[in-house]
Scaffold this motif. Structure first.
Motif, PDB file in Angstrom:
ATOM      1  N   PRO A  92      40.983  26.049 104.683  1.00 18.37           N
ATOM      2  CA  PRO A  92      40.914  26.491 103.288  1.00 18.37           C
ATOM      3  C   PRO A  92      42.155  27.308 102.939  1.00 18.37           C
ATOM      4  CG  PRO A  92      39.464  27.809 104.656  1.00 18.37           C
ATOM      5  CD  PRO A  92      39.988  26.719 105.535  1.00 18.37           C
ATOM      6  N   TRP A  93      42.600  27.179 101.716  1.00 14.49           N
ATOM      7  CA  TRP A  93      43.732  27.996 101.297  1.00 14.49           C
ATOM      8  C   TRP A  93      43.573  28.370  99.838  1.00 14.49           C
ATOM      9  CZ3 TRP A  93      48.155  26.523  98.138  1.00 14.49           C
ATOM     10  CH2 TRP A  93      48.063  25.242  97.606  1.00 14.49           C
ATOM     11  N   VAL A  94      44.130  29.502  99.508  1.00 10.07           N
ATOM     12  CA  VAL A  94      44.039  30.059  98.164  1.00 10.07           C
ATOM     13  C   VAL A  94      45.433  30.063  97.564  1.00 10.07           C
ATOM     14  CG1 VAL A  94      43.472  32.119  96.815  1.00 10.07           C
ATOM     15  CG2 VAL A  94      42.053  31.486  98.782  1.00 10.07           C
ATOM     16  N   ASP A  95      45.559  29.590  96.345  1.00  7.34           N
ATOM     17  CA  ASP A  95      46.870  29.535  95.696  1.00  7.34           C
ATOM     18  C   ASP A  95      46.966  30.526  94.534  1.00  7.34           C
ATOM     19  OD1 ASP A  95      49.421  28.742  95.070  1.00  7.34           O
ATOM     20  OD2 ASP A  95      48.826  26.903  94.063  1.00  7.34           O
ATOM     21  N   TYR A  96      45.907  30.673  93.770  1.00  2.00           N
ATOM     22  CA  TYR A  96      45.976  31.463  92.538  1.00  2.00           C
ATOM     23  C   TYR A  96      45.651  32.936  92.781  1.00  2.00           C
ATOM     24  CZ  TYR A  96      46.356  27.146  89.866  1.00  2.00           C
ATOM     25  OH  TYR A  96      46.792  25.951  89.348  1.00  2.00           O
ATOM     26  N   SER A  97      46.492  33.797  92.196  1.00  3.35           N
ATOM     27  CA  SER A  97      46.260  35.232  92.271  1.00  3.35           C
ATOM     28  C   SER A  97      46.952  35.892  91.081  1.00  3.35           C
ATOM     29  CB  SER A  97      46.767  35.791  93.598  1.00  3.35           C
ATOM     30  OG  SER A  97      46.405  37.152  93.731  1.00  3.35           O
ATOM     31  N   LEU A  98      47.499  37.090  91.306  1.00  3.83           N
ATOM     32  CA  LEU A  98      48.203  37.816  90.250  1.00  3.83           C
ATOM     33  C   LEU A  98      49.641  38.093  90.680  1.00  3.83           C
ATOM     34  CD1 LEU A  98      45.527  40.536  89.356  1.00  3.83           C
ATOM     35  CD2 LEU A  98      45.898  38.344  88.208  1.00  3.83           C
ATOM     36  N   SER A 122      54.991  43.232  79.643  1.00  6.77           N
ATOM     37  CA  SER A 122      53.822  43.434  80.495  1.00  6.77           C
ATOM     38  C   SER A 122      54.271  43.286  81.938  1.00  6.77           C
ATOM     39  CB  SER A 122      52.714  42.429  80.159  1.00  6.77           C
ATOM     40  OG  SER A 122      53.099  41.125  80.542  1.00  6.77           O
ATOM     41  N   PHE A 123      53.418  43.727  82.865  1.00  3.51           N
ATOM     42  CA  PHE A 123      53.857  43.823  84.268  1.00  3.51           C
ATOM     43  C   PHE A 123      52.951  43.081  85.252  1.00  3.51           C
ATOM     44  CE2 PHE A 123      54.693  47.971  82.076  1.00  3.51           C
ATOM     45  CZ  PHE A 123      56.017  47.708  81.770  1.00  3.51           C
ATOM     46  N   VAL A 124      51.858  42.538  84.777  1.00  4.65           N
ATOM     47  CA  VAL A 124      50.917  41.813  85.636  1.00  4.65           C
ATOM     48  C   VAL A 124      50.459  40.564  84.905  1.00  4.65           C
ATOM     49  CG1 VAL A 124      48.733  41.919  86.924  1.00  4.65           C
ATOM     50  CG2 VAL A 124      50.114  44.001  86.628  1.00  4.65           C
ATOM     51  N   ILE A 125      50.375  39.421  85.631  1.00  2.00           N
ATOM     52  CA  ILE A 125      49.964  38.157  85.012  1.00  2.00           C
ATOM     53  C   ILE A 125      49.449  37.225  86.108  1.00  2.00           C
ATOM     54  CG2 ILE A 125      52.230  37.041  85.251  1.00  2.00           C
ATOM     55  CD1 ILE A 125      51.801  35.806  82.450  1.00  2.00           C
ATOM     56  N   SER A 126      48.582  36.301  85.749  1.00  2.00           N
ATOM     57  CA  SER A 126      48.102  35.316  86.715  1.00  2.00           C
ATOM     58  C   SER A 126      49.252  34.431  87.194  1.00  2.00           C
ATOM     59  CB  SER A 126      47.026  34.422  86.086  1.00  2.00           C
ATOM     60  OG  SER A 126      45.773  35.063  86.077  1.00  2.00           O
ATOM     61  N   THR A 127      49.124  33.971  88.437  1.00  2.00           N
ATOM     62  CA  THR A 127      50.179  33.119  88.982  1.00  2.00           C
ATOM     63  C   THR A 127      49.634  32.245  90.101  1.00  2.00           C
ATOM     64  OG1 THR A 127      52.461  33.130  89.814  1.00  2.00           O
ATOM     65  CG2 THR A 127      50.937  34.685  90.822  1.00  2.00           C
ATOM     66  N   ASN A 128      50.435  31.271  90.476  1.00  2.00           N
ATOM     67  CA  ASN A 128      50.293  30.588  91.755  1.00  2.00           C
ATOM     68  C   ASN A 128      51.697  30.460  92.324  1.00  2.00           C
ATOM     69  OD1 ASN A 128      51.515  28.369  90.501  1.00  2.00           O
ATOM     70  ND2 ASN A 128      49.587  27.282  90.201  1.00  2.00           N
ATOM     71  N   ALA A 129      51.816  29.801  93.473  1.00  2.00           N
ATOM     72  CA  ALA A 129      53.121  29.761  94.136  1.00  2.00           C
ATOM     73  C   ALA A 129      54.190  29.107  93.263  1.00  2.00           C
ATOM     74  CB  ALA A 129      53.005  29.033  95.481  1.00  2.00           C
ATOM     75  N   GLN A 130      53.843  28.000  92.600  1.00  2.00           N
ATOM     76  CA  GLN A 130      54.853  27.282  91.827  1.00  2.00           C
ATOM     77  C   GLN A 130      55.251  28.024  90.560  1.00  2.00           C
ATOM     78  OE1 GLN A 130      55.050  23.093  91.356  1.00  2.00           O
ATOM     79  NE2 GLN A 130      53.555  22.670  92.957  1.00  2.00           N
ATOM     80  N   THR A 131      54.283  28.651  89.875  1.00  2.00           N
ATOM     81  CA  THR A 131      54.643  29.332  88.628  1.00  2.00           C
ATOM     82  C   THR A 131      55.518  30.554  88.897  1.00  2.00           C
ATOM     83  OG1 THR A 131      52.546  30.566  88.662  1.00  2.00           O
ATOM     84  CG2 THR A 131      52.602  28.552  87.375  1.00  2.00           C
TER      85      THR A 131
END
Length: 544
Positions: A179-185, A310-319
């Motif tokens: 399992p792997w997780v891609d989406y975070s902040l 702003s200083f925080v936003i959702s992301t994944n590795a590619q974005t």
């Protein structure tokens, strides 16, 4: 605020398992391998054997056209695929923004291509009763690579979550070894360093950090977010809900397994779901989170973050690589950002992620195609063999990449992909068609991580140290139940989505939660959950 304990989250949850090729598949009246439609098929096709049709064949495929790498007919992917397999794919292109709707219309009308990728469970369930898609589990004897990986990686519990009331599944999922997780902040670490703030590890720590930043920048929202269209708070609500033991945002489903009670509960009425809403409301109420986060287009969110508003936003590795760093470093040269490990909440150090990805549906009309067996062999090779997965991800050895004796991949210097060769004149996706989300996903952990930067590997190491959330037991509806559930699901989900947003934005006071739950009951919530639990008990009884 009432919190669930780790013990409550885990007690009593058992996985119902049975072998992929057994049980329901044994009931097929005629084995798939005996199909008359063998034109172009290989007489013997085994694990990690190169598939090549014995005659030139072509299959139409529904193609999710991504705006970052729009479809090109002269991609090396198409040419090399035909060279290796003797198969020509004919893409039926649909814009990413309209993909789910268009796919539903095509499948429902019987006009869908034979191969229908990029389908997220449980979307396939809408097409089961009509017979529009194939029960692919009946034809696994044509797919040696799929069966091999499922057995080696012990994926039966996850596959069982795809099974319908007949014991079969209708979606060939992308599968991962781990399992792997891609989406975070994504967080501006230069700003945190400037004000002596540590990277947040929990959602409460994030709240503290945002509050401190608000004090320093009173005219700004410290956090804004993207991916709010078409699902409000798609990633953010998902992540926060996970931390409380619920499902929200992108992964919202009507029913969530209540391990302590030994039955399913209605997600949108669970205390854990309320706790997630309360947390997000607190951020909005104290002006720490931009209220437009849940409805703004991605371009607006990116513009705010990349311009330093702003200083925080959702992301994944590619974005991180494609959407943020290039623009941000031009506009704010000293800016530094990092994808933080997913913040934790009351349920503790868990990563709530299965080893299944979006997958492929096969149109029922494929069964009558003279090349049916060849098509299933081809799908198995492309999506599930080591060679097919490597080809779809990296391309052609010597042309787009090299691989050393240890198996390490290196992208050619004149080609970029997620910043591996930043500034290179060519791009692996845009110019060659590889690492395309329609064809490249899942696989062995070593392959999945082969494109990861050191930074991303560090993120994965932290996430991999966490425990995996247990797999929920299956609860497939029969045809009568599915017909009834379909009538209830859309009004229920629309209402939950609307009211969730109102609670978060303060347009409805959280003191009205009990009234909201009663309104859900008026929309058949209780009857729906009873239907789910009936289906769960029946499946457990019939399939063990």
């Amino acid at each position: 605020m009432q919190h669930i304990s780790r013990r409550q989250a885990l007690i009593g949850l058992g996985a119902l398992t049975f072998v992929v090729a057994g049980c329901a598949d044994d009931e097929v009246p005629k084995k798939a391998a005996d199909s008359a439609n063998k034109a172009g098929a290989m007489a013997s096709f085994g694990v990690n054997q190169q598939f090549k049709a014995t005659e030139a064949v072509s299959f139409d495929v529904l193609y999710n056209n991504h705006p970052f790498y729009p479809l090109k007919n002269d991609w090396l992917f198409w040419q090399e695929l035909t060279k290796r397999t003797n198969v020509t794919l004919k893409p039926v292109a649909v814009p990413l923004s309209d993909y789910e709707k268009k796919r539903g219309l095509l499948v429902g009308s019987g006009q869908a291509p034979l191969i229908i990728p990029k389908t997220y469970h449980p979307s396939e369930e809408a097409f089961v009763a009509s017979g529009a898609i194939l029960p692919v589990s009946d034809y696994l004897d044509l797919m040696p690579n799929f069966k091999d990986k499922v057995a080696k990686w012990k994926l039966e519990p996850e596959l069982n979550t795809l099974r319908q009331s007949d014991g079969k599944f209708y979606l060939l999922p992308g599968i991962h070894e781990s399992p792997w997780v891609d989406y975070s902040l994504a967080v501006r670490t230069d700003i945190l360093d400037k004000h002596g703030l540590a990277l947040p590890k929990t959602w409460e720590e994030l709240y503290t950090v945002l509050k401190a930043l608000k004090k320093e920048y009173p005219d700004l929202y410290p956090m804004t977010d993207r991916w709010g269209v078409p699902t409000p708070g798609g990633n953010l609500i998902k992540l926060v809900a996970q931390a409380y033991g619920a499902k929200g945002g992108w992964e919202y489903q009507h029913a969530t397994w209540d391990a302590a009670a030994g039955k399913f509960a209605y997600t949108g009425a669970m205390p854990q779901y309320k706790q997630a809403i309360e947390y997000l409301h607190k951020l909005v109420d104290e002006k720490l989170l931009d209220p437009e986060s849940f409805t703004q287009q991605d371009e607006q969110a990116k513009q705010k973050f990349n311009s330093g508003k702003s200083f925080v936003i959702s992301t994944n590795a590619q974005t991180m690589i494609n959407d943020y760093r290039p623009t941000l470093t031009k506009l704010v040269p000293d800016a530094k950002i990092v994808k933080i490990p997913v913040p934790m909440g009351p349920v503790g150090e868990y990563k709530i992620q299965t080893r299944l990805e979006n997958g492929v549906m096969i149109s029922k009309k494929a069964l009558e195609n003279k090349n049916f067996v060849a098509m299933m062999q081809f799908v198995d090779w492309l999506y599930y063999s080591d060679q097919g997965q490597e080809f779809a991800k990296w391309g052609v050895e010597g042309t787009t990449y090299t691989k050393d004796a240890s198996g390490k991949f290196t992208l050619n210097k004149d080609i970029d992909f997620i910043g591996l060769n930043a500034g290179a004149p060519k791009h692996l996706q845009k110019d060659f068609g590889f690492s395309n989300g329609v064809f490249a996903y899942g696989g062995p952990t070593k392959l999945v991580q082969s494109t990861f930067s050191e930074e991303e590997l560090e993120f994965q190491n932290v996430m991999n140290a966490r425990q995996l959330w247990p797999v929920e037991p299956p609860h497939p509806f029969n045809d009568v139940e599915r017909e009834q559930a379909t009538l209830w699901e859309t009004p229920l989900k629309d209402f939950v989505t609307q009211q969730t947003l109102k609670f978060i934005l303060g347009e409805r006071d959280l003191s009205e939660w009990d009234a909201y739950v009663k309104e859900l009951e008026g929309k058949n919530m209780t009857a729906y959950v009873n239907l789910v639990n009936t289906a769960y008990e029946r499946f457990k009884k019939e399939h063990g």
